[in-house]
Design a protein around this motif. Sequence first.
Motif, short mmCIF file in Angstrom:
data_model
loop_
_atom_site.label_atom_id
_atom_site.label_comp_id
_atom_site.label_asym_id
_atom_site.label_seq_id
_atom_site.Cartn_x
_atom_site.Cartn_y
_atom_site.Cartn_z
N GLY A 49 -64.45 35.47 -2.16
CA GLY A 49 -65.39 36.10 -3.27
C GLY A 49 -66.49 34.57 -3.85
O GLY A 49 -65.91 33.32 -3.10
N THR A 50 -66.93 35.03 -4.61
CA THR A 50 -67.56 33.46 -5.52
C THR A 50 -67.26 33.31 -6.87
O THR A 50 -67.63 34.66 -7.56
CB THR A 50 -69.12 33.36 -5.64
N LEU A 51 -66.23 32.73 -7.55
CA LEU A 51 -66.76 32.04 -9.22
C LEU A 51 -67.72 31.32 -9.59
O LEU A 51 -67.45 29.87 -9.32
CB LEU A 51 -64.74 31.71 -9.40
N ASP A 52 -67.74 31.71 -11.02
CA ASP A 52 -68.80 31.07 -11.24
C ASP A 52 -68.03 30.78 -12.53
O ASP A 52 -67.18 31.49 -13.40
CB ASP A 52 -70.04 31.83 -11.88
N PHE A 53 -68.07 29.26 -12.70
CA PHE A 53 -67.43 28.18 -13.75
C PHE A 53 -67.63 27.41 -14.38
O PHE A 53 -68.72 27.26 -14.07
CB PHE A 53 -65.58 28.40 -13.05
N SER A 54 -67.47 27.24 -15.95
CA SER A 54 -67.62 26.72 -16.97
C SER A 54 -66.42 25.90 -17.80
O SER A 54 -65.24 26.03 -17.76
CB SER A 54 -68.78 27.41 -17.85
N PHE A 55 -66.70 24.12 -17.01
CA PHE A 55 -65.52 23.15 -18.46
C PHE A 55 -66.77 22.17 -18.48
O PHE A 55 -67.61 21.89 -17.81
CB PHE A 55 -64.29 23.25 -17.64
N LEU A 63 -67.66 28.35 -7.09
CA LEU A 63 -66.91 28.45 -6.05
C LEU A 63 -66.50 28.75 -5.30
O LEU A 63 -66.65 29.94 -5.48
CB LEU A 63 -65.45 28.19 -7.40
N THR A 64 -66.38 28.91 -3.87
CA THR A 64 -66.98 30.12 -3.08
C THR A 64 -65.56 29.71 -2.45
O THR A 64 -64.27 29.33 -2.32
CB THR A 64 -68.36 29.67 -2.11
N VAL A 65 -64.54 30.64 -1.24
CA VAL A 65 -63.92 31.00 -0.20
C VAL A 65 -63.57 29.48 0.52
O VAL A 65 -63.94 29.12 0.88
CB VAL A 65 -64.39 31.93 0.70
N GLY A 66 -62.35 29.84 0.24
CA GLY A 66 -62.05 28.28 0.68
C GLY A 66 -61.68 26.83 -0.44
O GLY A 66 -61.08 25.58 -0.05
N GLN A 67 -62.60 27.01 -1.22
CA GLN A 67 -62.85 26.09 -2.81
C GLN A 67 -62.07 25.19 -3.23
O GLN A 67 -61.12 26.38 -4.24
CB GLN A 67 -64.25 25.82 -3.35
N ASP A 83 -68.60 37.90 -7.20
CA ASP A 83 -68.98 39.09 -6.54
C ASP A 83 -66.97 40.17 -6.57
O ASP A 83 -66.11 39.42 -7.42
CB ASP A 83 -68.53 39.07 -5.35
N ASP A 84 -66.54 41.02 -5.97
CA ASP A 84 -64.93 40.73 -6.09
C ASP A 84 -64.70 39.70 -5.54
O ASP A 84 -64.20 39.59 -4.50
CB ASP A 84 -64.91 41.80 -5.48
N THR A 85 -63.57 38.98 -6.63
CA THR A 85 -63.28 37.72 -6.47
C THR A 85 -62.04 37.48 -6.71
O THR A 85 -60.99 37.73 -7.47
CB THR A 85 -63.92 36.82 -7.24
N GLU A 86 -60.97 36.89 -5.75
CA GLU A 86 -59.45 36.39 -6.04
C GLU A 86 -59.52 35.07 -5.60
O GLU A 86 -60.02 34.38 -4.99
CB GLU A 86 -58.73 37.28 -4.09
N PHE A 87 -58.38 34.78 -6.56
CA PHE A 87 -58.19 32.67 -6.50
C PHE A 87 -56.96 32.83 -7.13
O PHE A 87 -56.07 33.43 -8.34
CB PHE A 87 -59.14 32.45 -7.75
#
Length: 296
Positions: A49-55, A63-67, A83-87
């Motif tokens: 999936g894809t993670l939208d992040f802020s810090f 941050l997308t797959v494999g990053q 999306d449905d996301t795993e991290f």
Amino acid sequence: MELLYPQEHLNCYNYEKGDRPAIEPINLFKNETFTIDTIENKVVVVRKGTLDFSFGEYLNRHLTVGQMIILPAGFQLIAKALDDTEFVILRIRTHIELCDRFALEQLLLEKTDKDDFNDIGILESNEVMTEFLDSLIKHIKAGLRCYHFYEIKIKELLFLLRAYYHKKDLLYFFYPLLSNNLSFSNFILQNYHQVRTVKELAELTNYSLSGFEKHFKKVFGVSASQWMKSQRAKIIYHDINNGNKTFKEISFHHGFTSPAHFNDFCKSYFGATPGQIRKRKFSPKEKGSVASSGGR
């Protein structure tokens, strides 16, 4: 394969039963959010999936797959699944060593005058890293959650980075943590948010104030007061743009004497009032950076 003697593992003193294990796989449904704590350095790797992040000063980055990114101690990360996301979160609770013959600080030898470190150092998983993470998740899902196993796997992660990634890529990745004295800088990163003043921070290190200021500038390249103001500004910028806190709550939390004082700080440091900053959060010019008047 099935884990043998699962009850013995579960009853063991070293079994990770808490809500902040050293290694933590996370699954989020689309639009679900997750907040990552601020206590220690940690690596975040997206598996699906894809993670939208802020810090800090970075807003709505992807941050997308494999990053993977490294999140320094002292910063809270707010993540949202696009999306449905795993991290996976790997919390590094000890001194970071790539190997016992190559100190992390040696990466600074790769730095040139042309390098620009004003962005996040995102590292791409290669074949070796993907295999490592696949195996790690498999064992965790089977129930192998021993503290010592996690400790060994985090050391293995660092060894694999040393063995299979170019030093220049590692320099960009680890740059937020790097200094000429890593133990000192790690202590500062892990503790500065507990104090309000340079004097209080110096007391935590058992330095005299003058000795601390001299050593701090040698390690970080700027004065302690400048650095603390910059770090404080990044966290304030993050708080304005994320969550549901009112400006009054943010102002009180960060020790401003009044909303007017908080307003003046934002105008001086970011070139805009808190209301203006929050309003233009999604403007392309604002994404991912603090105003150039002093945010870096």
